[in-house]
Scaffold this motif. Structure first.
Motif, PDB file in Angstrom:
ATOM      1  N   TYR A   1      72.481  19.247  96.464  1.00 56.02           N
ATOM      2  CA  TYR A   1      73.006  20.665  96.526  1.00 56.02           C
ATOM      3  C   TYR A   1      72.169  21.830  97.050  1.00 56.02           C
TER       4      TYR A   1
ATOM      5  N   THR B   1      72.144  21.031 101.010  1.00 56.51           N
ATOM      6  CA  THR B   1      73.513  21.136 101.799  1.00 56.51           C
ATOM      7  C   THR B   1      74.248  22.610 101.423  1.00 56.51           C
ATOM      8  N   GLU B   2      73.926  23.099 100.349  1.00 59.12           N
ATOM      9  CA  GLU B   2      74.991  24.157  99.735  1.00 59.12           C
ATOM     10  C   GLU B   2      74.285  25.424  99.636  1.00 59.12           C
TER      11      GLU B   2
ATOM     12  N   ARG C   1      82.761  30.204  93.190  1.00 58.33           N
ATOM     13  CA  ARG C   1      81.159  30.319  92.814  1.00 58.33           C
ATOM     14  C   ARG C   1      81.068  31.378  91.634  1.00 58.33           C
TER      15      ARG C   1
END
Length: 200
Positions: free
Chosen positions: A26, A29-30, A44
């Motif tokens: 996480y 990449t995010e 989110r």
């Protein structure tokens, strides 16, 4: 003790993202990457609200189930949820079964849909949230130096509450701002610092 750990791959990450594979992926990449679409921001925002009082690891592990239970966090679909859906969600052991948070998510979906037609708001939810981007971002060396709220997150909380959003406070919205790239709170020295392209 440093708040950064260099992994076997030679990359420096904060301690919270250094060992757990789910959190590491996480983080790599995010987290902190720009999210500018309505569905993405709504998802989110919803997950940050569910996280309140819990660990992000818990929410992240349940995210696939949350997505399935909440119709992919499509605001129009969630806005149409009724009593049967609330009962279904409260019976779904795969997600966080908190009635107040479930009802808030449905109310927030309806507020998100209503925002599209609100002449006082320039654009929808994503545009509104991004309009609270500050002129500078934190530059933390340690986790203790990362704030938990800001004047912008406080102002955004007031605005969203006025527009009918629920279960969103300044701390939750600051976490959202971090997660979707509005601010960059990656520690100085982390391999992800500056990776969003939003901040130089």
């Amino acid at each position: 003790m440093s708040d950064l750990i260099v992994g076997p791959d030679g990359l420096a990450r904060p301690v919270w993202a250094a060992t757990d594979p789910l959190l590491r992926d996480y983080y790599d990449t995010e987290w902190g990457m720009p999210v500018r679409d309505e569905r993405g921001v709504f998802e989110r925002l919803s997950l940050e609200a569910f996280q309140s009082g819990l660990s992000w690891r818990t929410i992240l592990a349940k995210r696939p189930a949350f997505r399935e239970a909440f119709a992919g966090f499509e605001p129009d679909a969630v806005a149409a949820f009724g009593d049967d859906d609330v009962a279904r969600l409260l019976a779904d052991a795969r997600i966080v079964r908190n009635r107040a948070k479930i009802l808030a998510t449905i109310a927030n979906a309806r507020a998100t849909v209503a925002l599209r037609e609100d002449e006082a708001v320039d654009g929808g939810l994503a545009e509104l949230v991004w309009s609270y981007r500050p002129t500078a971002t934190p530059t933390p060396h340690t986790l203790a130096e990362i704030p938990t709220r800001s004047p912008q997150s406080e102002a955004l909380a007031r605005r969203l509450k006025h527009l009918g959003f629920r279960f969103i406070g300044p701390t939750t919205l600051f976490a959202l701002m971090q997660a979707i790239g509005i601010i960059d709170t990656h520690l100085l020295g982390s391999h992800r610092r500056g990776s969003s392209g939003v901040w130089g």
